[in-house]
Design an enzyme around this catalytic site. Sequence first.
Site, PDB file in Angstrom:
ATOM      1  N   ARG A  60       5.336  95.701 -32.126  1.00  0.00           N
ATOM      2  CA  ARG A  60       5.062  94.587 -33.058  1.00  0.00           C
ATOM      3  C   ARG A  60       6.315  93.984 -33.707  1.00  0.00           C
ATOM      4  O   ARG A  60       6.198  93.027 -34.474  1.00  0.00           O
ATOM      5  CB  ARG A  60       4.078  94.995 -34.161  1.00  0.00           C
ATOM      6  N   ASP A  61       7.494  94.520 -33.422  1.00  0.00           N
ATOM      7  CA  ASP A  61       8.694  93.933 -34.018  1.00  0.00           C
ATOM      8  C   ASP A  61       9.873  94.002 -33.048  1.00  0.00           C
ATOM      9  O   ASP A  61      11.011  94.249 -33.454  1.00  0.00           O
ATOM     10  CB  ASP A  61       9.035  94.646 -35.327  1.00  0.00           C
TER      11      ASP A  61
END
Length: 260
Positions: A132-133
């Site tokens: 997610r990052d």
Amino acid sequence: NLEIKEILRGGMGEVYLCLFEEKYPWALKTLQPRYFTSETTPQNFINELLIWTQLEDHVHIVSCLGVWSKETLDERPFIWMDWITHPDYENVSLKDRIRSKGLPLERALNFVIQICRGMVYANDKIPGIVHRDLKPSNILIGEQHDIVKITDFGIAKITSQDTQEQKSETPKIILPSVRGSFPYMAPEQWVGQDVDQRTDIYAVGCILYELLTGFPPFRVKSKDEYKQHHISAPLPQIPYKLIPDSYNRILAKCLAKSKD
């Protein structure tokens, strides 16, 4: 005998770059003290700690060497990791290597393939994990020539359903659903929909675009503009004179607005 060489702070985290016995480089990651009063952040940090320890060792992921609990070091928990260094570079992230200019095609593709290999391994170890990052500043390059390592699983999420046996052995990981870095966030992140491995594929597409051009796909100034562009704006095509058209086709698939 632990010598602190540098302290890095960003967002909520704090990283101590240290030398152990004057020769072993370690990075100790924790939270800034003020966030330990939060009701959710300490649990998020514990979630990251659990993920690091489950990932074990892989050439394309920064290694977690161990964990110090809050009772044993400065009354705070620390994740004890490899400190990735390079004798020829002061900074070792992929972002530092790009520096607003594109890289040669073969080198850019080599970096992205290694990121994919790291995430495939992560999904083998922790089925359903979504970083997610993923972004250039979370991809490090060490002394070995052009070997990349993924770091910062601070907002990773587990999307698959564990078996009953896994549930009994593995602590539950709970994290908020809408998190990420604006230039690399997939449409589903912006609208709070469920994320899965395709969310990371979108981020990898953003990284490849930046490796080829020196800039992320969308260059805007505000959070609302990023949201609008990622959800509905067409992907800027890279001129054919800069890359073969096959690269634009790869980017178009990675950066499709629909997960399907």
